[in-house]
Design a protein around this motif. Sequence first.
Motif, PDB file in Angstrom:
ATOM      1  N   PRO A 210       7.908   2.461  -7.995  1.00 51.91           N
ATOM      2  CA  PRO A 210       6.720   2.623  -7.389  1.00 51.91           C
ATOM      3  C   PRO A 210       6.100   1.111  -7.219  1.00 51.91           C
ATOM      4  CG  PRO A 210       6.655   3.463  -9.641  1.00 51.91           C
ATOM      5  CD  PRO A 210       8.159   3.164  -9.446  1.00 51.91           C
ATOM      6  N   VAL A 211       6.517   0.198  -7.943  1.00 52.11           N
ATOM      7  CA  VAL A 211       6.032  -1.355  -7.755  1.00 52.11           C
ATOM      8  C   VAL A 211       6.567  -1.977  -6.513  1.00 52.11           C
ATOM      9  CG1 VAL A 211       5.690  -3.547  -8.802  1.00 52.11           C
ATOM     10  CG2 VAL A 211       5.174  -1.552 -10.264  1.00 52.11           C
TER      11      VAL A 211
ATOM     12  N   PHE B 141       8.209  -0.371  -4.181  1.00 52.90           N
ATOM     13  CA  PHE B 141       7.970   0.625  -3.005  1.00 52.90           C
ATOM     14  C   PHE B 141       6.524  -0.054  -2.238  1.00 52.90           C
ATOM     15  CE2 PHE B 141       5.087   4.045  -1.328  1.00 52.90           C
ATOM     16  CZ  PHE B 141       5.959   4.322   0.005  1.00 52.90           C
ATOM     17  N   GLU B 142       5.367  -0.257  -3.249  1.00 52.16           N
ATOM     18  CA  GLU B 142       4.110  -0.777  -2.773  1.00 52.16           C
ATOM     19  C   GLU B 142       4.442  -2.071  -1.989  1.00 52.16           C
ATOM     20  OE1 GLU B 142       1.222   0.647  -2.340  1.00 52.16           O
ATOM     21  OE2 GLU B 142       2.090   2.702  -3.398  1.00 52.16           O
ATOM     22  N   ALA B 143       5.054  -3.136  -2.675  1.00 54.49           N
ATOM     23  CA  ALA B 143       5.467  -4.330  -2.323  1.00 54.49           C
ATOM     24  C   ALA B 143       6.088  -4.519  -0.699  1.00 54.49           C
ATOM     25  CB  ALA B 143       6.049  -5.205  -3.276  1.00 54.49           C
TER      26      ALA B 143
ATOM     27  N   SER C 188       6.465  -1.736   1.129  1.00 54.36           N
ATOM     28  CA  SER C 188       5.913  -1.186   2.141  1.00 54.36           C
ATOM     29  C   SER C 188       4.923  -1.975   3.138  1.00 54.36           C
ATOM     30  CB  SER C 188       4.954  -0.033   1.688  1.00 54.36           C
ATOM     31  OG  SER C 188       5.856   0.951   1.224  1.00 54.36           O
ATOM     32  N   ARG C 189       4.309  -3.140   2.299  1.00 50.34           N
ATOM     33  CA  ARG C 189       3.267  -3.798   2.819  1.00 50.34           C
ATOM     34  C   ARG C 189       3.987  -4.918   3.562  1.00 50.34           C
ATOM     35  NH1 ARG C 189       0.961  -3.795  -2.493  1.00 50.34           N
ATOM     36  NH2 ARG C 189       2.097  -5.607  -3.040  1.00 50.34           N
TER      37      ARG C 189
ATOM     38  N   CYS D 135       8.528   4.925   5.257  1.00 50.56           N
ATOM     39  CA  CYS D 135       8.870   4.551   3.922  1.00 50.56           C
ATOM     40  C   CYS D 135       8.667   5.663   2.849  1.00 50.56           C
ATOM     41  CB  CYS D 135       8.192   3.292   3.442  1.00 50.56           C
ATOM     42  SG  CYS D 135       8.510   2.115   4.382  1.00 50.56           S
TER      43      CYS D 135
ATOM     44  N   GLU E  57       8.804   7.187  -1.246  1.00 51.69           N
ATOM     45  CA  GLU E  57       8.901   6.863  -2.678  1.00 51.69           C
ATOM     46  C   GLU E  57       9.472   7.911  -3.499  1.00 51.69           C
ATOM     47  OE1 GLU E  57       6.179   5.993  -6.858  1.00 51.69           O
ATOM     48  OE2 GLU E  57       5.265   5.640  -4.877  1.00 51.69           O
TER      49      GLU E  57
END
Length: 221
Positions: free
Chosen positions: A110-111, A113-115, A117-118, A134, A136
Amino acid sequence: MTTPAPAPDLVLPPLYYDGVSPEYHPPSPRPGPVSLPTQGVTPGGDPLAAYRPGSTEPWTVAVLCALVQGIQARVVIETGTFEGLTTIALWRALRGQGHFTSLHTVECDPVRFEAASRAIAAAQGNDPSCALNCYEGDALHWLRQFPTGQADFIFLDDDHETNHVAAEACLALRALRPRGLLCLHDVCGPHALGELVRTLGGIVLDLPRLHLSGGLGIIVK
């Protein structure tokens, strides 16, 4: 002495069937050159710095992009988004194809994925020429849900445990169209996935590495 005639340009056949139309897709205009992500590179700095934390080597990414363009892929899947460098390069390779394309990338962390995605959203901007999605979650679960025979190109680069990759490769081959391409990273080195690639009828390229493992496996369905 007679000067030999220049070799004719290679014309790729229209390989892929869309599952609806009885006609094959005509060849698209030749896309432009692929540009790899350059974030993190400063003048006089290490040009490979962005890739050293674990991303696929830029020369291996260039091979992937060339294959995507060579087969005129429409639907591409990547497992293991990581920091998004390969994802962005694949998206850039797809967007100049001259027809609608889509790229699906799956990341289980998840970490990350968030980075990623940005970073991907920033690189993509408002360009609609290639749909970039994208996700997760677990790659095996995601691939099980993907329709059979609808992908042209799949790149596996997430969990490198042998049993996981074997299961993932089987699901990926199911998801591919006939003559689609399945590529696997880190097939040389400690992960020793090359034997799996050869068992599935593929070839192994022992390319230069930035990390303990590397290389590229290529399987034609």
